[in-house]
Scaffold this motif. Sequence first.
Motif, PDB file in Angstrom:
ATOM      1  N   ILE A 130     -56.476-105.278  18.311  1.00 55.15           N
ATOM      2  CA  ILE A 130     -55.855-104.123  19.223  1.00 55.15           C
ATOM      3  C   ILE A 130     -55.642-104.900  20.727  1.00 55.15           C
ATOM      4  O   ILE A 130     -54.445-104.499  21.135  1.00 55.15           O
ATOM      5  N   ASP A 131     -56.468-105.755  21.017  1.00 50.14           N
ATOM      6  CA  ASP A 131     -56.272-106.576  22.102  1.00 50.14           C
ATOM      7  C   ASP A 131     -54.967-107.356  22.327  1.00 50.14           C
ATOM      8  O   ASP A 131     -54.137-107.275  23.066  1.00 50.14           O
ATOM      9  N   ALA A 134     -51.726-105.161  22.305  1.00 49.05           N
ATOM     10  CA  ALA A 134     -51.543-104.681  23.611  1.00 49.05           C
ATOM     11  C   ALA A 134     -51.092-105.662  24.602  1.00 49.05           C
ATOM     12  O   ALA A 134     -50.080-105.456  25.222  1.00 49.05           O
ATOM     13  N   GLN A 135     -51.435-107.025  24.437  1.00 56.20           N
ATOM     14  CA  GLN A 135     -51.064-108.063  24.999  1.00 56.20           C
ATOM     15  C   GLN A 135     -49.593-108.416  24.836  1.00 56.20           C
ATOM     16  O   GLN A 135     -48.952-108.660  25.806  1.00 56.20           O
ATOM     17  N   GLU A 171     -58.418 -95.512  18.922  1.00 59.50           N
ATOM     18  CA  GLU A 171     -58.564 -96.641  20.129  1.00 59.50           C
ATOM     19  C   GLU A 171     -57.096 -97.452  19.924  1.00 59.50           C
ATOM     20  O   GLU A 171     -56.760 -97.758  21.461  1.00 59.50           O
ATOM     21  N   ARG A 175     -54.562 -97.665  23.389  1.00 58.36           N
ATOM     22  CA  ARG A 175     -54.472 -98.817  24.085  1.00 58.36           C
ATOM     23  C   ARG A 175     -52.905 -99.245  24.158  1.00 58.36           C
ATOM     24  O   ARG A 175     -52.378 -99.800  24.939  1.00 58.36           O
ATOM     25  N   TRP A 176     -52.289 -99.099  22.933  1.00 60.04           N
ATOM     26  CA  TRP A 176     -50.819 -99.583  22.899  1.00 60.04           C
ATOM     27  C   TRP A 176     -49.931 -98.538  23.509  1.00 60.04           C
ATOM     28  O   TRP A 176     -48.992 -99.075  23.983  1.00 60.04           O
ATOM     29  N   ALA A 179     -50.048 -99.894  26.722  1.00 59.79           N
ATOM     30  CA  ALA A 179     -49.342-101.109  27.108  1.00 59.79           C
ATOM     31  C   ALA A 179     -47.858-100.797  26.735  1.00 59.79           C
ATOM     32  O   ALA A 179     -47.054-102.012  26.902  1.00 59.79           O
TER      33      ALA A 179
END
Length: 196
Positions: A130-131, A134-135, A171, A175-176, A179
């Motif tokens: 997920i991180d 998003a990055q 989640e 997050r996305w 982003a």
Amino acid sequence: MSVLMHLSDLHFGAHDPRACAAVQALARALPVSVVVVSGDLTQRATVPQFEAAHAFISALPVRHTLVMPGNHDLPLFAWWERLGGAYRRYARWWGGDREPVCDAGGFFVVGVDTTRAWRHRRGSLSPEQIDRAAQRLAGAPPGRWRILATHHPLVARHPGDADHRPHRAAEALARWRAAGAELLLSGHAHAPGLVE
């Protein structure tokens, strides 16, 4: 004008040649710059099925493809292959990167692998995935459509589709979206649809 073509659940080995011919004709008729294939290339992850899927996708008249695995692209009956070599056959034709990124034709597509070797049907997302996605989305060049592709759907179109959502789907969506994600592509449920 640039066109993105999304394909999913081709299931070579149980595929319909008429549907394949229609996809080929459509790809020739439209200015397709990117094809995204969001998993289940094969029915049972056999060598002949991967060969057929690779031949079909490679023959499409496009310059850029983003291909990722689905749950059917892992051996089902050869359970011992799932212990350490679950993606070996997939990687033979598509390489070891199961979370590719494609920046072409005005589209910035981030693939996220929701399959798991220890599960046959339902998918999952790790906090690290997920991180990372998003990055990648946040780092997309200006002016691109920011698109996420997963095999398992993050949003249930019908109540019965809720079981197909991967773990941590809510989640990931939050997050996305933060982003900059503008579109999600997925398959698995075998029911075409659009959710806004």
